[in-house]
Design a protein around this motif. Structure first.
Motif, PDB file in Angstrom:
ATOM      1  N   UNK A 189      25.782  15.931 -24.635  1.00  0.00           N
ATOM      2  CA  UNK A 189      25.323  16.439 -23.333  1.00  0.00           C
ATOM      3  C   UNK A 189      24.548  17.754 -23.411  1.00  0.00           C
ATOM      4  N   UNK A 190      24.311  18.281 -24.636  1.00  0.00           N
ATOM      5  CA  UNK A 190      23.568  19.545 -24.741  1.00  0.00           C
ATOM      6  C   UNK A 190      22.202  19.451 -24.059  1.00  0.00           C
ATOM      7  N   UNK A 191      21.544  18.321 -24.215  1.00  0.00           N
ATOM      8  CA  UNK A 191      20.215  18.138 -23.625  1.00  0.00           C
ATOM      9  C   UNK A 191      20.271  18.307 -22.104  1.00  0.00           C
ATOM     10  N   UNK A 192      21.344  17.779 -21.478  1.00  0.00           N
ATOM     11  CA  UNK A 192      21.491  17.899 -20.029  1.00  0.00           C
ATOM     12  C   UNK A 192      21.673  19.365 -19.613  1.00  0.00           C
ATOM     13  N   UNK A 193      22.469  20.094 -20.391  1.00  0.00           N
ATOM     14  CA  UNK A 193      22.693  21.513 -20.105  1.00  0.00           C
ATOM     15  C   UNK A 193      21.410  22.321 -20.192  1.00  0.00           C
ATOM     16  N   UNK A 194      20.622  22.071 -21.239  1.00  0.00           N
ATOM     17  CA  UNK A 194      19.348  22.781 -21.401  1.00  0.00           C
ATOM     18  C   UNK A 194      18.420  22.520 -20.210  1.00  0.00           C
ATOM     19  N   UNK A 195      18.401  21.272 -19.731  1.00  0.00           N
ATOM     20  CA  UNK A 195      17.536  20.913 -18.617  1.00  0.00           C
ATOM     21  C   UNK A 195      17.900  21.694 -17.354  1.00  0.00           C
ATOM     22  N   UNK A 196      19.197  21.791 -17.058  1.00  0.00           N
ATOM     23  CA  UNK A 196      19.631  22.501 -15.852  1.00  0.00           C
ATOM     24  C   UNK A 196      19.316  23.993 -15.930  1.00  0.00           C
ATOM     25  N   UNK A 197      19.576  24.603 -17.077  1.00  0.00           N
ATOM     26  CA  UNK A 197      19.362  26.050 -17.214  1.00  0.00           C
ATOM     27  C   UNK A 197      17.881  26.400 -17.096  1.00  0.00           C
ATOM     28  N   UNK A 198      17.047  25.666 -17.822  1.00  0.00           N
ATOM     29  CA  UNK A 198      15.607  25.942 -17.770  1.00  0.00           C
ATOM     30  C   UNK A 198      15.051  25.717 -16.369  1.00  0.00           C
ATOM     31  N   UNK A 199      15.482  24.635 -15.718  1.00  0.00           N
ATOM     32  CA  UNK A 199      14.941  24.315 -14.401  1.00  0.00           C
ATOM     33  C   UNK A 199      15.405  25.312 -13.338  1.00  0.00           C
ATOM     34  N   UNK A 200      16.569  25.942 -13.540  1.00  0.00           N
ATOM     35  CA  UNK A 200      17.052  26.945 -12.581  1.00  0.00           C
ATOM     36  C   UNK A 200      16.069  28.109 -12.475  1.00  0.00           C
ATOM     37  N   UNK A 201      15.537  28.546 -13.618  1.00  0.00           N
ATOM     38  CA  UNK A 201      14.603  29.668 -13.602  1.00  0.00           C
ATOM     39  C   UNK A 201      13.252  29.266 -13.003  1.00  0.00           C
ATOM     40  N   UNK A 202      12.856  28.022 -13.225  1.00  0.00           N
ATOM     41  CA  UNK A 202      11.625  27.537 -12.598  1.00  0.00           C
ATOM     42  C   UNK A 202      11.804  27.432 -11.090  1.00  0.00           C
ATOM     43  N   UNK A 203      12.975  26.983 -10.673  1.00  0.00           N
ATOM     44  CA  UNK A 203      13.319  26.924  -9.256  1.00  0.00           C
ATOM     45  C   UNK A 203      13.209  28.327  -8.632  1.00  0.00           C
ATOM     46  N   UNK A 204      13.625  29.348  -9.387  1.00  0.00           N
ATOM     47  CA  UNK A 204      13.565  30.722  -8.911  1.00  0.00           C
ATOM     48  C   UNK A 204      12.154  31.175  -8.577  1.00  0.00           C
ATOM     49  N   UNK A 205      11.170  30.715  -9.354  1.00  0.00           N
ATOM     50  CA  UNK A 205       9.768  31.070  -9.073  1.00  0.00           C
ATOM     51  C   UNK A 205       9.358  30.544  -7.703  1.00  0.00           C
ATOM     52  N   UNK A 206       9.748  29.311  -7.417  1.00  0.00           N
ATOM     53  CA  UNK A 206       9.394  28.691  -6.134  1.00  0.00           C
ATOM     54  C   UNK A 206      10.011  29.396  -4.940  1.00  0.00           C
ATOM     55  N   UNK A 232      11.166  14.541 -23.449  1.00  0.00           N
ATOM     56  CA  UNK A 232      11.146  15.226 -24.750  1.00  0.00           C
ATOM     57  C   UNK A 232      12.514  15.826 -25.068  1.00  0.00           C
ATOM     58  N   UNK A 233      13.113  16.523 -24.077  1.00  0.00           N
ATOM     59  CA  UNK A 233      14.418  17.154 -24.291  1.00  0.00           C
ATOM     60  C   UNK A 233      15.491  16.102 -24.582  1.00  0.00           C
ATOM     61  N   UNK A 234      15.481  15.012 -23.814  1.00  0.00           N
ATOM     62  CA  UNK A 234      16.481  13.954 -24.005  1.00  0.00           C
ATOM     63  C   UNK A 234      16.346  13.283 -25.365  1.00  0.00           C
ATOM     64  N   UNK A 235      15.116  13.219 -25.862  1.00  0.00           N
ATOM     65  CA  UNK A 235      14.886  12.598 -27.169  1.00  0.00           C
ATOM     66  C   UNK A 235      15.144  13.565 -28.322  1.00  0.00           C
ATOM     67  N   UNK A 236      14.998  14.869 -28.076  1.00  0.00           N
ATOM     68  CA  UNK A 236      15.091  15.877 -29.136  1.00  0.00           C
ATOM     69  C   UNK A 236      16.515  16.370 -29.349  1.00  0.00           C
ATOM     70  N   UNK A 237      17.244  16.564 -28.256  1.00  0.00           N
ATOM     71  CA  UNK A 237      18.606  17.099 -28.340  1.00  0.00           C
ATOM     72  C   UNK A 237      19.630  16.042 -27.945  1.00  0.00           C
ATOM     73  N   UNK A 238      20.794  16.055 -28.610  1.00  0.00           N
ATOM     74  CA  UNK A 238      21.815  15.057 -28.289  1.00  0.00           C
ATOM     75  C   UNK A 238      22.484  15.381 -26.947  1.00  0.00           C
TER      76      UNK A 238
END
Length: 401
Positions: free
Chosen positions: A173-190, A165-171
């Motif tokens: 390399x912004x889409x790649x940046x959003x993926x890393x930032x969001x996943x970092x916080x999810x990683x923190x929960x684990x 969804x992110x890759x299709x919605x955002x161009x």
């Protein structure tokens, strides 16, 4: 040992959120496309794929040198978690802030942060193995790790859908940046979940050698005299042969079929579905870890034979399914086989020796890129199958049940 249910849940939560985070840089699908966005070099794709996990090779033995005398390793594990969270988050920030403005600088900073993420995992691998060996018995370890990897696969499936969804919605390399930032916080929960495990105090510890070089000498002596350890290491080492070709399968698919963001995301999902079904299968086989690794070799060999002839989406989906099915079998069997031949006091050393030597395989994507550049995809796939067959031969010689 009495807290299996609670520790199992915490182990699962860590695996689930780690998988969600790592799927945004999946080395067989998304990461090659990110690197390819900033550079046309296939060799560079191989280097970055190796960096994602290869930095751990440098510090495994050094970590074991200290860990062998530790009664508790969780305080040090928490420091590892912090380093990995910050480096992953900063990768996203670099892509967002610098990105296409300066592709070379982006790749340099990306590489440095990826190395820190991987380097810190070298310490984490030794500490993680110690904690898992302490809190679970032989059968519980196989079941809990299968549970962990089952839910990791679910996490990666969810992540694959979100990534699509992110890759299709955002161009880019912004889409790649959003993926890393969001996943970092999810990683923190684990990591918060795993950090709350009550680690038992280890009574049977080794007296640390006077210096690191004497430790290396003793570690080499263990390797030289223990034939079971030698066969074990060869078996695991050749299982990494998958990485000679895996990062480039998606690039071949991109030439053969039209890849959209959704198709890339679906390949991530299919690979994780393979892992999901695989873990249900491997859980039934625990604690027969030799059977698990033999079957894992069989599935990945079949995958690369199919890759020789793949020309449509269905064929590539089957390849990623089989890869996911087989590679999680390697993960479950590799460490559990080692625990069977390593005594409690030697366990950190055996873990570090195996991980240090076999981690050379994490860099196989680099010679894989060179083979691809000079000889093409078919030669690369055939070479990979031959290397995997060599590993299968060593696996038949394992002394485990």
């Amino acid at each position: 040992m009495n807290n299996y249910k609670e520790n199992n849940i915490k182990n699962i939560l860590h695996g689930f959120f780690l998988a969600v985070a790592m799927s945004v840089a999946e080395p067989s699908t998304i990461l090659p496309l990110i690197i390819h966005h900033f550079s046309e070099s296939v060799i560079l794709v191989g280097i970055f794929t190796s960096l994602l996990r290869g930095g751990a090779i440098i510090v495994q033995l050094f970590a074991a040198f200290y860990a062998q005398s530790f009664k508790l390793v969780m305080p040090f594990m928490k420091k590892v978690f912090l380093a990995r969270f910050l480096s992953w988050f900063l990768i996203g920030m670099v892509i967002l802030i610098i990105g296409d403005k300066n592709p070379k600088l982006t790749l340099i900073l990306f590489g440095i942060l990826l190395f820190i993420f991987s380097f810190s995992a070298g310490f984490g691998a030794v500490y993680f193995s110690e904690i898992i060996a302490k809190i679970f018995n032989k059968t519980q370890r196989g079941k809990s790790m299968a549970n962990r990897q089952f839910f990791s696969a679910i996490g990666a499936i969810i992540s694959g859908g979100i990534a699509g969804w992110v890759l299709n919605t955002f161009p880019p390399p912004q889409s790649y940046g959003y993926l890393f930032i969001a996943s970092a916080f999810l990683f923190g929960i684990g990591v918060l979940a795993f950090s709350s495990i009550k680690e038992p105090v280890k009574e049977n510890v080794r007296v640390k050698e006077e210096n690191f070089f004497k430790f290396l000498k003793n570690a080499f002596l263990f390797l030289k005299t223990d034939k079971a350890l030698q066969i074990q290491i060869f078996t695991i080492f050749f299982s990494y042969s998958v990485l000679f070709a895996l990062p480039f399968v998606i690039l071949k698919a991109n030439k053969t079929i039209h890849l959209t963001g959704w198709i890339v995301g679906s390949f991530v999902t299919v690979q994780m579905i393979g892992a999901l079904f695989g873990n249900l299968f491997w859980k039934k086989l625990a604690p027969y870890y030799k059977k698990i690794i033999l079957l894992s070799y069989f599935f990945v060999i079949i995958a690369f034979i199919i890759a020789l002839f793949a020309k449509d989406v269905a064929s590539y989906a089957l390849i990623f399914f089989l890869i996911g099915f087989g590679m999680d079998g390697f993960k479950i069997s590799g460490m559990n086989l080692l625990f069977e031949i390593a005594s409690e006091d030697k366990r950190p050393i055996y873990v570090a020796v195996q991980n240090t030597i076999t981690s050379i395989g994490l860099f196989f994507a680099i010679p894989g890129g060179i083979i691809l550049k000079h000889f093409g995809y078919n030669v690369l796939y055939i070479f990979t199958v031959c290397m995997l067959l060599t590993g299968l031969f060593f696996a038949t010689r394992l002394k485990a049940e």
